[in-house]
Design a protein around this motif. Structure first.
Motif, PDB file in Angstrom:
ATOM      1  N   ARG A 101       0.867  -1.173   0.000  1.00 57.30           N
ATOM      2  CA  ARG A 101       0.000   0.000   0.000  1.00 57.30           C
ATOM      3  C   ARG A 101       0.910   1.232   0.000  1.00 57.30           C
ATOM      4  N   GLU A 120       0.810   5.374   0.511  1.00 58.10           N
ATOM      5  CA  GLU A 120      -0.058   6.441   1.009  1.00 58.10           C
ATOM      6  C   GLU A 120       0.766   7.647   1.427  1.00 58.10           C
ATOM      7  N   TRP A 164      -4.067   7.218  -1.263  1.00 60.13           N
ATOM      8  CA  TRP A 164      -3.523   5.865  -1.151  1.00 60.13           C
ATOM      9  C   TRP A 164      -3.730   5.084  -2.439  1.00 60.13           C
ATOM     10  N   GLU A 196      -3.283   0.743  -3.690  1.00 61.16           N
ATOM     11  CA  GLU A 196      -2.936  -0.641  -3.391  1.00 61.16           C
ATOM     12  C   GLU A 196      -2.437  -1.287  -4.678  1.00 61.16           C
ATOM     13  N   VAL A 207       3.412  -0.992   4.037  1.00 56.53           N
ATOM     14  CA  VAL A 207       2.975   0.348   3.643  1.00 56.53           C
ATOM     15  C   VAL A 207       4.205   1.196   3.333  1.00 56.53           C
ATOM     16  N   ARG A 211       5.250   5.075   2.828  1.00 54.08           N
ATOM     17  CA  ARG A 211       4.782   6.444   3.039  1.00 54.08           C
ATOM     18  C   ARG A 211       5.524   7.380   2.093  1.00 54.08           C
TER      19      ARG A 211
END
Length: 210
Positions: free
Chosen positions: A55, A57, A110, A112, A192, A194
């Motif tokens: 992911r 984001e 975000w 995916e 994730v 960032r």
């Protein structure tokens, strides 16, 4: 009137920003309109796509550090093998393209997807093409931006590949290169990355003239 005099009087066509209603055209679902064929789509890779699921984001920040809550982002990427899809954008299980808008309340965007593999890159001093480090290409547009901004997202756990990447190598200052690096986190078993985008001012993200 001579031909040269006529052209001398021509003026540049006025530019226009994306305006405050870009979601109506780019992401009607987010704007509360029927989704139709332009539905917001943050999911780039389906469940059957090969590779490490991740992911991505972050926030889009203005020069004062405030979150831009009306930005739209588009992303293009290779699959886990480093290949770009040759079929339609909607083909499953991997499309290679996605669009997201920042949340009107939080400012968070975000995606995916799966982590991309290295792809063929620019030629080095010896004239031979070198693989590009795994990356995504992003295009950002928001109210007040005349021309969409293009940047790249690289991964902080690909340090060796990043050091060889020809495009990253064009950014001479290490601190500026850092604006193109997403930071890996683990959150409840989910990977994730960032990646905040700073439009101007201190810590401004590197944007490319393409």
């Amino acid at each position: 009137m001579t031909e040269s005099h006529r052209f001398h009087r021509l003026q540049e066509t006025p530019s226009q920003t994306a305006g405050p209603f870009l979601h109506i055209g780019l992401a009607p679902a987010a704007a509360g309109l029927p989704e139709g064929s332009q539905a917001q789509d943050n999911v780039i890779a389906g469940a059957a796509a090969d590779g490490e699921r991740i992911r991505i984001e972050g926030y889009v920040l203005d020069g004062a550090g405030h979150k831009v809550k009306d930005a739209a982002l588009e992303v293009w990427q290779a699959d886990a093998r480093g290949a770009y899809p040759g079929g339609p954008l909607g083909a499953a299980p991997f499309r290679g393209w996605g669009r997201a808008v920042t949340d009107f309340s939080t400012g968070l965007y975000w995606f995916e997807t799966v982590k991309p593999g290295p792809v063929a890159g620019r030629a080095g001093p010896d004239g031979k093409a070198r693989p590009s480090a795994p990356h995504l290409t992003l295009w950002i547009v928001a109210r007040g931006i005349n021309i969409g901004l293009t940047t790249r997202l690289y991964f902080d756990d690909e340090a060796e590949a990043n050091a060889r990447d020809a495009v990253l190598g064009l950014v001479e200052h290490a601190g500026r290169r850092d604006t193109l690096i997403a930071r890996r986190e683990s959150r409840g078993g989910e990977t994730v990355y960032r990646f905040d985008i700073v439009l101007q001012g201190e810590g401004e993200t590197v944007f490319f003239d393409v």
